[in-house]
Design a protein around this motif. Structure first.
Motif, PDB file in Angstrom:
ATOM      1  N   PRO A  87      -9.741   9.607   1.093  1.00  0.00           N
ATOM      2  CA  PRO A  87     -10.547  10.369  -0.459  1.00  0.00           C
ATOM      3  C   PRO A  87     -11.557   9.482  -0.791  1.00  0.00           C
ATOM      4  O   PRO A  87     -10.828   7.777  -1.068  1.00  0.00           O
ATOM      5  N   GLY A  88     -12.382   9.352  -1.962  1.00  0.00           N
ATOM      6  CA  GLY A  88     -13.031   8.584  -2.683  1.00  0.00           C
ATOM      7  C   GLY A  88     -14.077   7.674  -1.632  1.00  0.00           C
ATOM      8  O   GLY A  88     -14.606   6.390  -2.522  1.00  0.00           O
TER       9      GLY A  88
ATOM     10  N   ILE B 120       0.172   3.982  -0.804  1.00  0.00           N
ATOM     11  CA  ILE B 120      -0.017   4.042   0.348  1.00  0.00           C
ATOM     12  C   ILE B 120      -1.395   4.090   0.280  1.00  0.00           C
ATOM     13  O   ILE B 120      -2.030   3.759   1.330  1.00  0.00           O
ATOM     14  N   TYR B 121      -2.164   4.648  -0.690  1.00  0.00           N
ATOM     15  CA  TYR B 121      -3.595   4.848  -0.352  1.00  0.00           C
ATOM     16  C   TYR B 121      -4.405   3.340  -0.308  1.00  0.00           C
ATOM     17  O   TYR B 121      -5.110   2.590   0.427  1.00  0.00           O
ATOM     18  N   GLU B 122      -3.117   1.883  -1.157  1.00  0.00           N
ATOM     19  CA  GLU B 122      -3.979   0.534  -1.223  1.00  0.00           C
ATOM     20  C   GLU B 122      -3.596   0.074  -0.004  1.00  0.00           C
ATOM     21  O   GLU B 122      -4.488  -0.657   1.086  1.00  0.00           O
ATOM     22  N   VAL B 123      -2.014   0.557   0.780  1.00  0.00           N
ATOM     23  CA  VAL B 123      -2.074  -0.106   2.071  1.00  0.00           C
ATOM     24  C   VAL B 123      -2.792   0.447   3.131  1.00  0.00           C
ATOM     25  O   VAL B 123      -3.397   0.085   3.796  1.00  0.00           O
TER      26      VAL B 123
END
Length: 185
Positions: free
Chosen positions: A33-34, A6-9
């Motif tokens: 985040p990050g 999900i983060y990558e998408v």
């Protein structure tokens, strides 16, 4: 693993949409985040990733297997054996050794979710099964109880009563976790 996907998408979508919606993507970047860069305009466009040929072939084989399953499910639906695919119990035999090994590594519950059926049983012989393009299979109606939350069928030993309704193990755990979260608040 799902959170990473999900983060990558989200990050990739943010980079791609930045030229069109810069102010909105600035807000997305602010709460992602990050993040190390203040403005997503400074980020480079995402690059393509090469997929291993073996993995690509395995995925193609799985899609053919899924087509086999969907075809047989539709035939049984037209014959009146099942009403929906979630009523189905699937017997499956795959000759392709690579695909068979990959399927054996998967949890049968997850495999059932991928095929949108209530139960999958991997068998070691094709006796009495219908031939598909890459598999031999059989579909019959699951003889268990219907979960009133997810509509999948389970054996009676995997059912729980919640507020007068029968739910499966998975839904029971989800309800229990939700109640625990609400109690913490």
């Amino acid at each position: 693993m799902v959170q990473k996907l999900i983060y990558e998408v989200l990050e990739t979508s943010m980079r791609l949409l930045n030229p069109i919606l810069p102010f909105t993507m600035y807000e997305v970047n602010k709460y992602l985040p990050g993040r190390k860069v203040d403005n997503p305009t400074y980020l480079s466009y995402p690059t393509t990733v090469e997929v291993e040929e073996k993995l690509d072939e395995l995925y193609s084989s799985f899609l053919k297997l899924r087509d086999d399953v969907l075809k047989v499910l539709e035939n049984r639906r037209q014959e009146g054996v099942i009403g929906s695919s979630q009523e189905a119990s699937l017997l499956l035999y795959v000759e392709d050794k690579t695909l068979s090994e990959a399927l054996n590594k998967l949890d049968l519950k997850e495999l059932a979710r991928l095929f949108i059926v209530s139960k999958v049983t991997l068998v070691s012989a094709s006796n009495g099964l219908e031939k598909g393009e890459v598999s031999y299979l059989s579909v019959k109606k699951h003889d268990g109880h219907k979960c009133l939350r997810c509509w999948n069928y389970e054996d009676a030993s995997h059912m729980h009563e919640v507020d007068g309704e029968e739910v499966c193990d998975r839904c029971y755990e989800a309800i229990k976790n939700l109640e625990e979260q609400n109690d913490e608040k």
